[in-house]
Design an enzyme around this catalytic site. Sequence first.
Site, PDB file in Angstrom:
ATOM      1  CD  GLU A  35      -3.627 -13.991 -11.463  1.00  7.18           C
ATOM      2  OE1 GLU A  35      -3.255 -13.200 -11.384  1.00  7.18           O
ATOM      3  OE2 GLU A  35      -3.983 -14.739 -10.545  1.00  7.18           O
ATOM      4  CG  LEU A  37     -12.568  -6.659 -11.477  1.00  7.25           C
ATOM      5  CD1 LEU A  37     -13.807  -7.134 -11.537  1.00  7.25           C
ATOM      6  CD2 LEU A  37     -11.977  -5.832 -12.096  1.00  7.25           C
ATOM      7  N   GLY A  38     -10.187  -7.504  -8.021  1.00  9.59           N
ATOM      8  CA  GLY A  38      -9.809  -7.339  -6.541  1.00  9.59           C
ATOM      9  C   GLY A  38      -8.771  -7.692  -5.525  1.00  9.59           C
ATOM     10  N   GLY A  39      -7.125  -8.132  -7.040  1.00 12.76           N
ATOM     11  CA  GLY A  39      -5.958  -8.317  -6.880  1.00 12.76           C
ATOM     12  C   GLY A  39      -5.679  -9.359  -5.533  1.00 12.76           C
ATOM     13  CB  CYS A  41      -6.079  -7.222  -0.970  1.00 13.35           C
ATOM     14  SG  CYS A  41      -7.807  -6.868   0.431  1.00 13.35           S
ATOM     15  CE  LYS A  50      -6.399 -10.214   7.589  1.00 14.96           C
ATOM     16  NZ  LYS A  50      -5.101 -10.067   7.114  1.00 14.96           N
ATOM     17  CG  ASP A 305       0.737  -3.943  -2.649  1.00 15.86           C
ATOM     18  OD1 ASP A 305       0.182  -2.973  -1.608  1.00 15.86           O
ATOM     19  OD2 ASP A 305       0.699  -4.749  -2.693  1.00 15.86           O
ATOM     20  CB  ALA A 313      -5.931  -3.336   1.054  1.00 15.57           C
ATOM     21  CG  HIS A 437     -20.202   0.237  30.561  1.00 18.00           C
ATOM     22  ND1 HIS A 437     -18.698  -0.308  30.347  1.00 18.00           N
ATOM     23  CD2 HIS A 437     -20.623  -0.472  31.173  1.00 18.00           C
ATOM     24  CE1 HIS A 437     -18.825  -1.303  32.225  1.00 18.00           C
ATOM     25  NE2 HIS A 437     -19.814  -1.364  31.829  1.00 18.00           N
TER      26      HIS A 437
HETATM   27  C1  FAD Z   1      -1.265 -13.038   2.832  1.00 19.06           C
HETATM   28  C2  FAD Z   1      -1.898 -11.679   2.846  1.00 19.06           C
HETATM   29  C3  FAD Z   1      -2.162 -11.156   3.103  1.00 19.06           C
HETATM   30  C4  FAD Z   1      -2.600  -9.229   3.758  1.00 19.06           C
HETATM   31  N1  FAD Z   1      -3.174  -8.704   4.608  1.00 19.06           N
HETATM   32  C5  FAD Z   1      -3.587  -7.220   4.350  1.00 19.06           C
HETATM   33  C6  FAD Z   1      -4.375  -6.734   4.853  1.00 19.06           C
HETATM   34  O1  FAD Z   1      -4.848  -7.719   6.206  1.00 19.06           O
HETATM   35  N2  FAD Z   1      -4.801  -6.289   4.792  1.00 19.06           N
HETATM   36  C7  FAD Z   1      -4.013  -4.989   4.106  1.00 19.06           C
HETATM   37  O2  FAD Z   1      -4.110  -3.658   4.087  1.00 19.06           O
HETATM   38  N3  FAD Z   1      -2.971  -5.596   3.192  1.00 19.06           N
HETATM   39  C8  FAD Z   1      -3.427  -6.867   3.323  1.00 19.06           C
HETATM   40  N4  FAD Z   1      -2.244  -7.385   2.487  1.00 19.06           N
HETATM   41  C9  FAD Z   1      -1.669  -6.673   1.795  1.00 19.06           C
HETATM   42  C10 FAD Z   1      -2.636  -6.002   0.179  1.00 19.06           C
HETATM   43  O3  FAD Z   1      -3.022  -7.329  -0.378  1.00 19.06           O
HETATM   44  C11 FAD Z   1      -1.948  -5.581  -1.039  1.00 19.06           C
HETATM   45  O4  FAD Z   1      -1.455  -4.116  -0.229  1.00 19.06           O
HETATM   46  C12 FAD Z   1      -3.142  -4.620  -1.990  1.00 19.06           C
HETATM   47  O5  FAD Z   1      -3.890  -6.030  -2.765  1.00 19.06           O
HETATM   48  C13 FAD Z   1      -2.134  -3.733  -3.146  1.00 19.06           C
HETATM   49  O6  FAD Z   1      -3.478  -3.441  -3.953  1.00 19.06           O
HETATM   50  P1  FAD Z   1      -3.091  -3.417  -5.569  1.00 19.06           P
HETATM   51  O7  FAD Z   1      -3.964  -2.546  -5.996  1.00 19.06           O
HETATM   52  O8  FAD Z   1      -1.806  -2.169  -4.824  1.00 19.06           O
HETATM   53  O9  FAD Z   1      -2.259  -4.431  -5.952  1.00 19.06           O
HETATM   54  P2  FAD Z   1      -2.795  -6.017  -5.886  1.00 19.06           P
HETATM   55  O10 FAD Z   1      -3.535  -6.145  -4.690  1.00 19.06           O
HETATM   56  O11 FAD Z   1      -1.919  -7.135  -6.266  1.00 19.06           O
HETATM   57  O12 FAD Z   1      -3.524  -5.499  -7.613  1.00 19.06           O
HETATM   58  C14 FAD Z   1      -2.492  -5.347  -8.451  1.00 19.06           C
HETATM   59  C15 FAD Z   1      -3.696  -6.231  -9.719  1.00 19.06           C
HETATM   60  O13 FAD Z   1      -2.855  -5.781 -11.221  1.00 19.06           O
HETATM   61  C16 FAD Z   1      -3.113  -6.857 -12.404  1.00 19.06           C
HETATM   62  N5  FAD Z   1      -1.890  -6.701 -12.762  1.00 19.06           N
HETATM   63  C17 FAD Z   1      -0.649  -6.561 -12.566  1.00 19.06           C
HETATM   64  N6  FAD Z   1      -0.257  -6.574 -13.565  1.00 19.06           N
HETATM   65  C18 FAD Z   1      -1.012  -5.995 -15.138  1.00 19.06           C
HETATM   66  C19 FAD Z   1      -1.146  -6.134 -16.120  1.00 19.06           C
HETATM   67  N7  FAD Z   1       0.084  -6.215 -16.899  1.00 19.06           N
HETATM   68  N8  FAD Z   1      -2.068  -5.736 -17.062  1.00 19.06           N
HETATM   69  C20 FAD Z   1      -3.860  -6.477 -16.754  1.00 19.06           C
HETATM   70  N9  FAD Z   1      -3.944  -6.263 -14.843  1.00 19.06           N
HETATM   71  C21 FAD Z   1      -2.714  -6.375 -13.940  1.00 19.06           C
HETATM   72  C22 FAD Z   1      -2.837  -8.081 -11.399  1.00 19.06           C
HETATM   73  O14 FAD Z   1      -3.657  -8.923 -11.974  1.00 19.06           O
HETATM   74  C23 FAD Z   1      -3.639  -8.001 -10.077  1.00 19.06           C
HETATM   75  O15 FAD Z   1      -4.909  -7.747  -9.948  1.00 19.06           O
HETATM   76  C24 FAD Z   1      -2.097  -8.717   2.171  1.00 19.06           C
HETATM   77  C25 FAD Z   1      -1.276  -8.698   1.295  1.00 19.06           C
HETATM   78  C26 FAD Z   1      -0.989 -10.904   1.986  1.00 19.06           C
HETATM   79  C27 FAD Z   1       0.628 -11.632   0.849  1.00 19.06           C
END
Ligand code: FAD
Length: 458
Positions: A35, A37-39, A41, A50, A305, A313, A437
Amino acid sequence: MSKYDVIIIGGGPGGYVAAIKAAQLGAKVAVIEREKLGGICLNWGCIPTKSLLISAKHYKNVLRSQDFGIVGINKDNVSVEWESMLSRKDSVVNKLVSGITMLFKKNNVELFSGDAKIINKNRVEVNGQILEGSNLIIATGATNNFPDIPGLKEALANGRALDSKAALQLEEIPKELIIIGNNTYAIEFATLFNAIGSKVTLIHNAEQIIPYGEPEMVKSLERQLKKDGIKILSKTTVKAFTQEGVIVESKSEKVYTADKYIVFLGMKANIEGFEHLNLRVNSKGFIETNDRMESNITGIYAIGDVNGKHPLAHVASAEGIVAVENIMGVESKLNYNLIPQVVYSFPEMASVGLSEEQANEKGHNFKVSKFPLSANGMAIAEEETVGFVKIISDNQYGEIIGVHILGSDAGNMISKAVAIMQLEGTVYDLAKTIHPHPTFSEALVEAAYGAIGKYIHI
Ligand SMILES: Cc1cc2nc3c(=O)[nH]c(=O)nc-3n(C[C@H](O)[C@H](O)[C@H](O)COP(=O)(O)OP(=O)(O)OC[C@H]3O[C@@H](n4cnc5c(N)ncnc54)[C@H](O)[C@@H]3O)c2cc1C
């Protein structure tokens, strides 16, 4: 066939950071992202929420500008333009996402856009192309997994119920909003929409709004949210979604109506299609890993996750670094006791280490020291005096074993606590650390003095 030292599936904060670090350690790296980059987060989570919260904070500050000696603003003429908030949010997101593309180029990380299909532990297919890798890192994240509540599916389909992603694409600010769930994101969305004019009701089934949060701090935050106008229904279970509204059960059954409902109820690991690997998963379906981030299959690692340890994140990124260090021959582990957690509410709430309850459970002989922000110069100057710093320190050497902060700058302040705890620092060390301070952080030093003997400013 292209060959790599590390193939990473998923370009979120777990995957992309792992990729950069692996490349820096000399690995040939491929990242597959289906999808953006950056997932979650960068695109749908941490950063977009934020960005919007910052707009909301500016709005709040404009409304109270007279308190700071600024005159001439007619509050009736001041309003929030949701569309502009969203487009500002998009530009922040785009800047950061394109930054990752540049970092990949700089570090020679090869990016493949498409859905990764794992053939076996050394072969992955993307867009019909086979990539071969010595190691595989699964960083595919997690997705909503809503419980089977009657009417929820229909409400999601007709757009009255929303997940957080859909909430970030709302066309207008709902007049009345129900938020269901008790995690940090539910609180953030409640804070956001309340600040920009929605009438918000937060419904959750636990005793406190953040079940795992330090109770005194959570209670104070809850008081403040209520004071700011958010209606909070605790120990309340949503039974059904109907045309009329949300049917809840607490002491008795009731119906609550709103234009929209935002639902935060359950997540599942993104591991569909990986079943043939026979990865060991826990009872909730998340990939089990050891403290090197390796799954039960040698050479397959799982970070972020998807392993369900701490869905944050910064944890995903830290786990990514641990995984690639181990892959590249550097023994590495992560200290899960030192993970900071932040709720970006108004005021913020942040924690690291043990609560009093946990310190008791672990048999520590400890001391609690607390300093209110109402006695901090910067907090008074900023009129952000709600909150406190609470330090829990072990009596043997004064080692700091937990820090809990409620306050407008809590997210920043907690990093100092993490750093000092990483170095096994004591309240004596912290008290002797000269802080500039005036700053909110001086409250940390004061709380440390409190643990040693006496506070200076109270
Ligand atoms: C509303 C909201 C607010 C948040 N705020 C915070 C915050 O302030 N601070 C914080 O620490 N965390 C926050 N989080 C949580 C944070 O977004 C996640 O913990 C973090 O994104 C996890 O990172 P990740 O790399 O494990 O997975 P993800 O960010 O989910 O990335 C996984 C990636 O893998 C890709 N993918 C999946 N399957 C496949 C496949 N088969 N082939 C190719 N690509 C694939 C997806 O497209 C996605 O881009 C928030 C979450 C939400 C929903």
